[in-house]
Design an enzyme around this catalytic site. Sequence first.
Site, mmCIF file in Angstrom:
data_model
loop_
_atom_site.group_PDB
_atom_site.id
_atom_site.type_symbol
_atom_site.label_atom_id
_atom_site.label_comp_id
_atom_site.label_asym_id
_atom_site.label_seq_id
_atom_site.Cartn_x
_atom_site.Cartn_y
_atom_site.Cartn_z
ATOM 1 N N VAL A 38 17.845 37.684 5.003
ATOM 2 C CA VAL A 38 18.346 38.171 6.047
ATOM 3 C C VAL A 38 18.203 39.626 6.049
ATOM 4 C CG1 VAL A 38 20.033 37.952 7.797
ATOM 5 C CG2 VAL A 38 19.719 36.075 6.304
ATOM 6 N N ASP A 46 24.974 22.448 8.459
ATOM 7 C CA ASP A 46 25.101 23.284 7.362
ATOM 8 C C ASP A 46 26.453 24.427 7.596
ATOM 9 O OD1 ASP A 46 24.613 24.596 4.916
ATOM 10 O OD2 ASP A 46 23.330 26.140 5.669
#
Length: 500
Positions: free
Chosen positions: A232, A343
Site C-alpha cells: 500500500v 477479512d
Amino acid sequence: MSIRIQLKVVKGPDEGKTFSFSEPDIFLVGRDAPGCQAHFRLSPKDRYVSRNHFLLEIRPPYCYIRDNQSTNGTYIKRKGDREFKRIDQAELHDGDLIQVGYTVLEVRIIKEEQLASSEEKVFCIRCGREITELLRSKRTEELTISDYICPECKRKREAKRRLAPKKIYLCAICKEDVTSKADKDGRADELSDVALYLCERCANLEQREVDIREIRDYRILKVLGKGGMGIVYKAWHKPTGRLVAIKKILPKVVMDEKANKLFQREMAVMSNLIHRNIVRLFDQGMVGRMHYFVSEFMPDGSADDLINNVYRGPLPIELACDIVCQALDGLEYAHRKGFIHRDIKPSNILLRKVDGRFIAKLGDFGLAKNYERAGYSGMTRPGETAGTLLFMAPDQIVDYRFVKPPADVYSMGVSLYYLLTAKFPFNFPSPAELLMGLVEGKGVKDPILIILEDPRIPIRKKNPRIPKKLAKVVDKSIKRDKSKRYQSAAEFKEAILSAI
C-alpha cells in the site's frame, strides 16, 4: 480452458473415493471422532490421523495443503521422489501424493476445454443498464471504474456537478487554494466529503524513497504498509492534486483476458459502497499483470496502530467501543447490499481524526475474495503473522463457500476484544504482547485448531476492568456456534451501546 482439482483416495479404508473442485474452497480432512469438524472424515480406527488433521485450500489452478499441527504429521510425495516427506504447508502439484495415517490421496489438476459460450454481459455499476457493447473493444489494461458507468449515468453525474455550489479546496498541509486543479477530472464535488488535496510543493515535501515512481497518473510518495495482499502506497494524483492510497496486487495466477475483466469488474462494483464508515474506492486499473486500487487516504492509520504505537496496550473503553460501533455501521450497510467482507481485523479499520474525534472506516472490502481468485492462499498469506487468522470465524473454514454476515460480526467481535485487551480471546500471543515483551518463547497451538476447537476466554479474565455488561456483549459476539452470536452488525452495535 478451465481447471478442475481432483483428490482421489488411492490407499486406505476409503480407497476409490473422489473429491472434485472447480471453484475456490476449503476442505478439512480428519479422523471421525468427537470434536472432528472435517469435511472428509477418515475411519475412526486409524489412530494415526488427528481429528482435524490437515486443511486443503483450493484456489484453481492452485492447491495448498496445511498441516494443522497434527500428532503424526502430514506427508507428501512428488513425482520423482523416492519417499514421502513431512510438511507443515506446501503448494500441491499434479500427481502429488498425500499420506496421513494409512490413507494416501492422489492430487490431479485437470485442464478441461470449455465449450464456446456466449459473451458474458456487463452492466452499469450505477443503474444496471447493459454496457457490454461499449466495453467489447477495450482491453483490460485500458479499463478504469469510469468505464463501468453507462453514458446516461455519466451525464447525470455531470449535470449534478454543474448545479452543485462551487466549493473551495485547500491543500491539507499549507492551506493553499488548489480549487482550479482539484476538479480537473470532474469528481471534486462527488468526493468532497472524503478527498484530501496537496499542492505540488507540499507533495514534493512528502516524497520519500520508494521502489516505484509512478502508477499511471499517480505519483508514489511513500510506502504505507506491506501485507498479505500486496503493498500500500501513499500517492498524489498529478492532474488533480488528490491525495490517495494505492494498493497494488500482482496475481500469482496468469489470468486470461476474461478473468482479468471479471476481477476488475467485481472490484468496480465496490465503488458503489458509499458510506461514511467504509473507505471509498476511487479508481482501479491494471499495468502489465499488476492490478491496482485507488482509495481515499486515511491519514491517522488504523485501530491496530493505536494499540501498537499510541497506547502500547488496550484502548480506553469509550474509544474502542466508538471505533467498533462506527465500523459496524459500515458493515451493516454493506451486508444489506449483499457484500461479505471476510477479512475484518483492527488493521482494516482505518482512522481519520476530525474535530478531535476519530472517524473509523472499514477498508479492503472485496479484496479478500478477489485476492484468492488471483491464486493466493487465504490461510498462509506472505507478510502476515499466524495471529491474523485468529480474527477469522470458524464458519469461514467449515462453510467457506456459503459464509454469511455472522462471520463478519464474529470478526468484529474479536476485533473489539482485541482493542479492549490487546490480546486474543485464546491462549495465543498477540502482536501487542510480543511487542511489549510479555510472552516467553513458548510453543503455541496452531491457529486453525484454536479457531475450531478451543473455548473462548471470557474477556474479563484478560482485562478485569471491563464492565460486566459490556463483557457479556463481547463474549456473546465471539461464540463458536454462529447461532448463539449476534446475527447482524446492527444487533451487535445496539448491544454495545446499551452496555456502556
